[in-house]
Enzyme design. Structure first.
Site, PDB file in Angstrom:
ATOM      1  N   HIS A  43      70.536 103.802  57.557  1.00 39.75           N
ATOM      2  CA  HIS A  43      69.304 103.101  57.926  1.00 39.75           C
ATOM      3  C   HIS A  43      68.949 102.135  56.800  1.00 39.75           C
ATOM      4  CE1 HIS A  43      65.121 103.473  59.958  1.00 39.75           C
ATOM      5  NE2 HIS A  43      65.271 102.299  59.395  1.00 39.75           N
ATOM      6  N   GLU A  70      70.891 102.067  61.949  1.00 37.67           N
ATOM      7  CA  GLU A  70      69.506 102.103  62.405  1.00 37.67           C
ATOM      8  C   GLU A  70      68.680 101.074  61.648  1.00 37.67           C
ATOM      9  OE1 GLU A  70      68.284 106.102  61.507  1.00 37.67           O
ATOM     10  OE2 GLU A  70      68.914 106.763  63.487  1.00 37.67           O
ATOM     11  N   HIS A 190      65.306 112.920  63.427  1.00 34.15           N
ATOM     12  CA  HIS A 190      64.212 112.897  62.465  1.00 34.15           C
ATOM     13  C   HIS A 190      63.639 114.298  62.243  1.00 34.15           C
ATOM     14  CE1 HIS A 190      61.776 110.372  59.784  1.00 34.15           C
ATOM     15  NE2 HIS A 190      61.002 111.439  59.819  1.00 34.15           N
TER      16      HIS A 190
HETATM   17  C1  LIG Z   1      65.049 106.653  62.403  1.00 35.28           C
HETATM   18  C2  LIG Z   1      65.039 107.910  61.642  1.00 35.28           C
HETATM   19  O1  LIG Z   1      64.330 108.838  61.940  1.00 35.28           O
HETATM   20  C3  LIG Z   1      65.821 108.046  60.397  1.00 35.28           C
HETATM   21  O2  LIG Z   1      66.690 107.005  60.149  1.00 35.28           O
HETATM   22  C4  LIG Z   1      64.879 108.110  59.275  1.00 35.28           C
HETATM   23  O3  LIG Z   1      64.148 106.938  59.327  1.00 35.28           O
HETATM   24  C5  LIG Z   1      65.540 108.279  57.985  1.00 35.28           C
HETATM   25  O4  LIG Z   1      65.063 107.275  57.123  1.00 35.28           O
HETATM   26  P1  LIG Z   1      64.831 107.669  55.601  1.00 35.28           P
HETATM   27  O5  LIG Z   1      66.138 108.317  55.129  1.00 35.28           O
HETATM   28  O6  LIG Z   1      64.528 106.361  54.936  1.00 35.28           O
HETATM   29  O7  LIG Z   1      63.700 108.667  55.579  1.00 35.28           O
HETATM   30  N1  LIG Z   2      67.742 109.046  63.426  1.00 34.98           N
HETATM   31  C1  LIG Z   2      67.409 110.146  62.554  1.00 34.98           C
HETATM   32  C2  LIG Z   2      68.262 110.091  61.341  1.00 34.98           C
HETATM   33  O1  LIG Z   2      69.192 109.320  61.256  1.00 34.98           O
HETATM   34  C3  LIG Z   2      68.016 111.029  60.230  1.00 34.98           C
HETATM   35  O2  LIG Z   2      66.666 111.419  60.148  1.00 34.98           O
HETATM   36  P1  LIG Z   2      66.368 112.573  59.064  1.00 34.98           P
HETATM   37  O3  LIG Z   2      67.252 113.742  59.417  1.00 34.98           O
HETATM   38  O4  LIG Z   2      66.731 111.996  57.719  1.00 34.98           O
HETATM   39  O5  LIG Z   2      64.908 112.889  59.224  1.00 34.98           O
END
Ligand SMILES: CC(=O)[C@@H](O)[C@H](O)COP(=O)(O)O
Ligand SMILES: NCC(=O)COP(=O)(O)O
Length: 244
Positions: A43, A70, A190
């Site tokens: 992301h 993402e 998430h």
């Molecule tokens: C979209 C989603 O839920 C994840 O990609 C989350 O945003 C993780 O991002 P961070 O690792 O920056 O918390």
């Molecule tokens: N789309 C969710 C993700 O990639 C990871 O979210 P998290 O497990 O770091 O909260």
């Protein structure tokens, strides 16, 4: 069978803490796949707090499973994704100052905007997913955007589950039923963890892919990266046995 995509954002967080290249993000992706990951998710945020745009280009060369990028579809993100051409792009309506993703799309309000962006990615052979709160009222508009999938934003489920409240699953069941009626496939992510994943998949077996990062990387500190990935795969296997 639900696939596990390992989000390696937090590997980059650790790497950036010292300004060098340890731990190496590309090596972490290679190891994650060696240990059983069926996808790699990153992301890259506009402030590059963890995953940098260059990481994405480097990862494209080594990821052999499914690569999922993402992010908020700002111009620089669009350009990078169209150049890298991952298997999947997941659109997230992040505000720049958010500490992490904290909301899904208002697909009714942003129908035209999302439709245009999604058609661009699909024209380039990239599967699309849009991050969505567990609200059935948003699903019909999500389908109208032309997206292939929605990603159920699972924070509220995780918060309620941690309190012992199993009722937190109901909005996800309702949203899933609406998505299936509208011909959409489903991802989820998430705050999923070793504690809550098996119950979630038992209740929502139609999930095609979970992307998990923060908890998984944290649990790896104690259990080791390979053991932790294997533990997640076991949770998914057990959930699928529950539904046979
Ligand atoms: C979209 C989603 O839920 C994840 O990609 C989350 O945003 C993780 O991002 P961070 O690792 O920056 O918390
Ligand atoms: N789309 C969710 C993700 O990639 C990871 O979210 P998290 O497990 O770091 O909260």
């Amino acid at each position: 069978m639900t696939k596990l995509s390992v989000n390696i954002n937090k590997i980059a967080t650790l790497r950036n803490a010292r300004g060098g290249n340890t731990p190496n993000v590309a090596e972490a992706a290679i190891k994650a796949e060696e240990f059983g990951a069926q996808g790699i998710t990153v992301h890259p945020r506009p402030d590059e707090r963890h995953i940098r745009y260059q990481d994405v280009y480097d990862l494209k060369k080594v990821v052999k499973t499914e690569f999922n990028i993402e992010g908020k579809p700002v111009e620089s993100f669009m350009k990078m994704v169209l150049e890298v051409k991952p298997e999947q792009v997941t659109l997230v309506p992040d505000s720049d100052d958010a500490i992490t993703s904290n909301a899904g799309w208002d697909t009714i309000k942003h129908l035209d905007y999302l439709t245009e962006i999604i058609s661009e990615f699909k024209r380039n052979g990239i599967r699309t997913s849009i991050f969505l709160d567990p609200n059935p009222k948003l699903v019909e508009a999500a389908a109208k955007t032309g997206t292939d999938r929605i990603e159920l934003y699972t924070e509220s489920f995780a918060v309620e589950y941690a309190k012992g409240n199993l009722n937190g699953i109901y909005p996800y069941r309702e949203t899933t039923d609406e998505a299936l009626k509208n011909g959409l496939k489903l991802n989820a992510g998430h705050d999923l963890s070793l504690d809550n994943l098996q119950y979630f998949i038992e209740q929502i077996p139609e999930i095609d892919e979970v992307s998990i990062g923060h908890a998984l990387i944290s649990e790896s500190i104690y259990m080791g990266f390979e053991n932790t990935i294997q533990a997640y795969l076991k949770r998914i296997e057990m959930a699928n046995k529950f539904n046979r």
